[in-house]
Design a protein around this motif. Structure first.
Motif, PDB file in Angstrom:
ATOM      1  N   ILE A 150      -0.182  -6.370  -3.006  1.00  0.00           N
ATOM      2  CA  ILE A 150       0.602  -5.532  -2.100  1.00  0.00           C
ATOM      3  C   ILE A 150      -0.173  -5.620  -0.846  1.00  0.00           C
ATOM      4  CG2 ILE A 150       1.475  -3.348  -1.726  1.00  0.00           C
ATOM      5  CD1 ILE A 150       1.837  -2.682  -4.469  1.00  0.00           C
ATOM      6  N   ILE A 151       0.498  -5.994   0.340  1.00  0.00           N
ATOM      7  CA  ILE A 151      -0.001  -5.807   1.806  1.00  0.00           C
ATOM      8  C   ILE A 151       0.499  -4.852   2.749  1.00  0.00           C
ATOM      9  CG2 ILE A 151      -0.814  -8.466   1.631  1.00  0.00           C
ATOM     10  CD1 ILE A 151       1.837  -8.969   3.238  1.00  0.00           C
ATOM     11  N   ARG A 152      -0.202  -4.372   3.596  1.00  0.00           N
ATOM     12  CA  ARG A 152      -0.039  -3.644   4.565  1.00  0.00           C
ATOM     13  C   ARG A 152       1.009  -4.283   5.583  1.00  0.00           C
ATOM     14  NH1 ARG A 152      -0.982   1.587   5.556  1.00  0.00           N
ATOM     15  NH2 ARG A 152      -0.931   2.255   7.731  1.00  0.00           N
ATOM     16  N   ILE A 153       2.047  -3.681   6.001  1.00  0.00           N
ATOM     17  CA  ILE A 153       2.977  -4.167   7.102  1.00  0.00           C
ATOM     18  C   ILE A 153       3.356  -3.022   7.935  1.00  0.00           C
ATOM     19  CG2 ILE A 153       5.145  -5.491   7.545  1.00  0.00           C
ATOM     20  CD1 ILE A 153       5.183  -6.690   4.468  1.00  0.00           C
ATOM     21  N   GLY A 154       2.745  -2.912   8.911  1.00  0.00           N
ATOM     22  CA  GLY A 154       2.783  -1.601   9.912  1.00  0.00           C
ATOM     23  C   GLY A 154       2.740  -0.446   9.164  1.00  0.00           C
ATOM     24  N   ASN A 155       3.512   0.566   9.040  1.00  0.00           N
ATOM     25  CA  ASN A 155       3.431   1.763   8.342  1.00  0.00           C
ATOM     26  C   ASN A 155       3.981   1.576   6.713  1.00  0.00           C
ATOM     27  OD1 ASN A 155       2.207   3.005  10.525  1.00  0.00           O
ATOM     28  ND2 ASN A 155       4.358   3.938  11.074  1.00  0.00           N
ATOM     29  N   SER A 156       4.305   0.387   6.475  1.00  0.00           N
ATOM     30  CA  SER A 156       5.025   0.155   5.156  1.00  0.00           C
ATOM     31  C   SER A 156       4.032  -0.893   4.255  1.00  0.00           C
ATOM     32  CB  SER A 156       6.337  -0.616   5.201  1.00  0.00           C
ATOM     33  OG  SER A 156       7.309   0.354   5.899  1.00  0.00           O
ATOM     34  N   GLN A 157       4.355  -1.014   3.094  1.00  0.00           N
ATOM     35  CA  GLN A 157       3.636  -2.013   2.438  1.00  0.00           C
ATOM     36  C   GLN A 157       4.698  -2.996   1.831  1.00  0.00           C
ATOM     37  OE1 GLN A 157       1.764   0.434  -0.725  1.00  0.00           O
ATOM     38  NE2 GLN A 157      -0.018   0.745   0.341  1.00  0.00           N
ATOM     39  N   GLY A 158       4.353  -4.132   1.412  1.00  0.00           N
ATOM     40  CA  GLY A 158       5.143  -5.097   1.003  1.00  0.00           C
ATOM     41  C   GLY A 158       4.292  -6.358   0.316  1.00  0.00           C
ATOM     42  N   VAL A 159       5.187  -7.258  -0.073  1.00  0.00           N
ATOM     43  CA  VAL A 159       4.502  -8.540  -0.707  1.00  0.00           C
ATOM     44  C   VAL A 159       4.991  -9.874  -0.157  1.00  0.00           C
ATOM     45  CG1 VAL A 159       4.430  -7.320  -3.297  1.00  0.00           C
ATOM     46  CG2 VAL A 159       6.493  -8.706  -2.479  1.00  0.00           C
ATOM     47  N   ARG A 160       4.386 -10.776  -0.399  1.00  0.00           N
ATOM     48  CA  ARG A 160       4.708 -12.091   0.010  1.00  0.00           C
ATOM     49  C   ARG A 160       5.368 -12.609  -1.075  1.00  0.00           C
ATOM     50  NH1 ARG A 160      -0.626 -12.213   3.198  1.00  0.00           N
ATOM     51  NH2 ARG A 160      -0.017 -11.701   5.204  1.00  0.00           N
TER      52      ARG A 160
END
Length: 85
Positions: free
Chosen positions: A5-15
């Motif tokens: 899981i990676i940080r994307i701005g104030n959110s988190q996501g996956v590639r």
């Protein structure tokens, strides 16, 4: 397949790897569903998908007439006496 899981701005996501996206058929827009402690991603259904075919079928079968056609053609007394344009 495991991923972080990676940080994307104030959110988190996956590639998601490109081959996985291509094989799944996912396009620009997806639906995310939480089901039994799982996150399911799938292609978003197109809004109003199939409406055009349904409307054509209705027209062929004469099922596209207004339900209140008689009321429109024969205005009430109220329409004649009370309504102002």
């Amino acid at each position: 397949m495991k991923t972080k899981i990676i940080r994307i701005g104030n959110s988190q996501g996956v590639r998601i790897p490109k081959p996985l996206i291509e094989e799944s058929g996912i396009t620009d827009e997806i639906e995310m569903i939480l089901r039994d402690n799982e996150i399911v991603l799938r292609s978003a259904e197109k809004t109003r998908n199939g409406w055009e075919d349904s409307f054509e079928k209705m027209a062929k079968e004469g099922d596209d007439a207004l339900l209140d056609q008689e009321d429109i053609e024969n205005p009430s007394d109220w329409d004649e006496t009370e309504w102002e344009w």
